[in-house]
Write an enzyme that holds these catalytic residues in place. Structure first.
Site, mmCIF file in Angstrom:
data_model
loop_
_atom_site.group_PDB
_atom_site.id
_atom_site.type_symbol
_atom_site.label_atom_id
_atom_site.label_comp_id
_atom_site.label_asym_id
_atom_site.label_seq_id
_atom_site.Cartn_x
_atom_site.Cartn_y
_atom_site.Cartn_z
ATOM 1 N N SER A 146 17.530 -82.226 52.111
ATOM 2 C CA SER A 146 18.620 -81.397 52.615
ATOM 3 C C SER A 146 18.043 -80.489 53.695
ATOM 4 C CB SER A 146 19.205 -80.544 51.487
ATOM 5 O OG SER A 146 20.036 -79.514 51.995
ATOM 6 N N TYR A 159 18.638 -75.534 43.574
ATOM 7 C CA TYR A 159 18.824 -76.627 44.526
ATOM 8 C C TYR A 159 17.820 -76.526 45.674
ATOM 9 C CZ TYR A 159 21.078 -79.733 47.915
ATOM 10 O OH TYR A 159 21.332 -80.732 48.819
#
Length: 262
Positions: A146, A159
């Site tokens: 990401s 995350y």
């Protein structure tokens, strides 16, 4: 399809392939000529997505399993390898989960769940895939991280930590597996128009607010992510190893200010 980009005759595994970016990655790799094993938790959705690709003449198979189950991860790669006569050329670790929690309210339950799916599962899948790839001294492993794997953001500590961890794992494996003809890289996507973002896209002004910070002025089309991963899975990327390739329209590499602040 020119030779350097062709994946004809190769076998690929793409996790989280039933929808969103994962589906587009599986589609792009299949369009390049590979047989693609599409994996995800839900078999029904997998079968529906696979049917779409088969209708276009692509060679795909499905294998449903839960990334949170370490034994299932190991079993899946071993069974796919056995089915393909010990061959696995490409692994794309796309599937992952997010969890929105202010740090003061965060729990170790959430932390453990995110780490199990986003870090432990790719580790196990990479390990098993590398064992198969090493036999042929060739392989492409593409981990999907990401843009938050290179920067931080509030309220998503687990995350962000998992994606930074995935970047580190990518580099460590690249250092070890390169001598065996296996490259390991990470594609780090930014904001894309996928089903998983439906909720936040419904917020008034959210899409435009994000777009205004991106030099290209828009969110990504999922097909654009698929094309990047197909390249990373091909011989054309042969000298790229241990690299984190951010695909976010320039969001994390630039500072875009409102016109009245410039």
């Amino acid at each position: 399809m020119t030779g350097r980009f062709s994946l004809a005759g190769q076998v690929a595994v793409v996790t989280g392939a039933s929808r969103g970016l994962g589906f587009e990655m599986a589609k792009a790799i299949a369009e390049s000529g590979a047989k693609v094993w599409m994996t995800a938790r839900g078999k029904e959705q997998l079968e529906e997505s696979a049917a779409r690709l088969r209708a276009d003449g692509h060679d795909v198979a499905v294998r449903a399993f839960d990334l949170g189950d370490g034994a299932a991860c190991v079993e899946a790669i071993r069974e796919i390898g056995a089915t393909e006569g010990g061959r696995l050329d490409i692994l794309v670790n796309n599937a992952g989960i997010n969890a929105w929690e202010p740090i003061a309210e965060a729990t170790t339950v959430t932390w453990d769940k995110v780490m199990a799916t986003n870090v432990r599962a790719p580790y196990l899948l990479c390990r098993e895939a590398a064992r198969l790839m090493a036999q042929r001294r060739y392989g492409r492993i593409v981990n999907i991280g990401s843009a938050l794997g290179v920067v931080g953001r509030e309220n998503v500590t687990a995350y962000v930590s998992s994606k930074h961890g995935l970047a580190g794992m990518t580099r460590a494996m690249a250092a070890e597996l390169g001598a065996l003809g296996i490259t390991v890289n990470m594609m780090a996507p930014g904001y894309f128009l996928t089903e998983i973002n439906t909720t936040i896209l419904a917020r008034p002004g959210y899409e435009k607010g994000v777009s205004n910070r991106i030099p290209l002025g828009r969110w990504g089309d999922p097909e654009e992510a698929g094309g990047v991963v197909a390249f990373m899975a091909s011989k054309a990327s042969g000298y790229m190893n241990g690299h984190v390739l951010v695909v976010d329209g320039g969001l994390t590499e630039t500072l875009v200010l409102p016109v009245d602040a410039a």
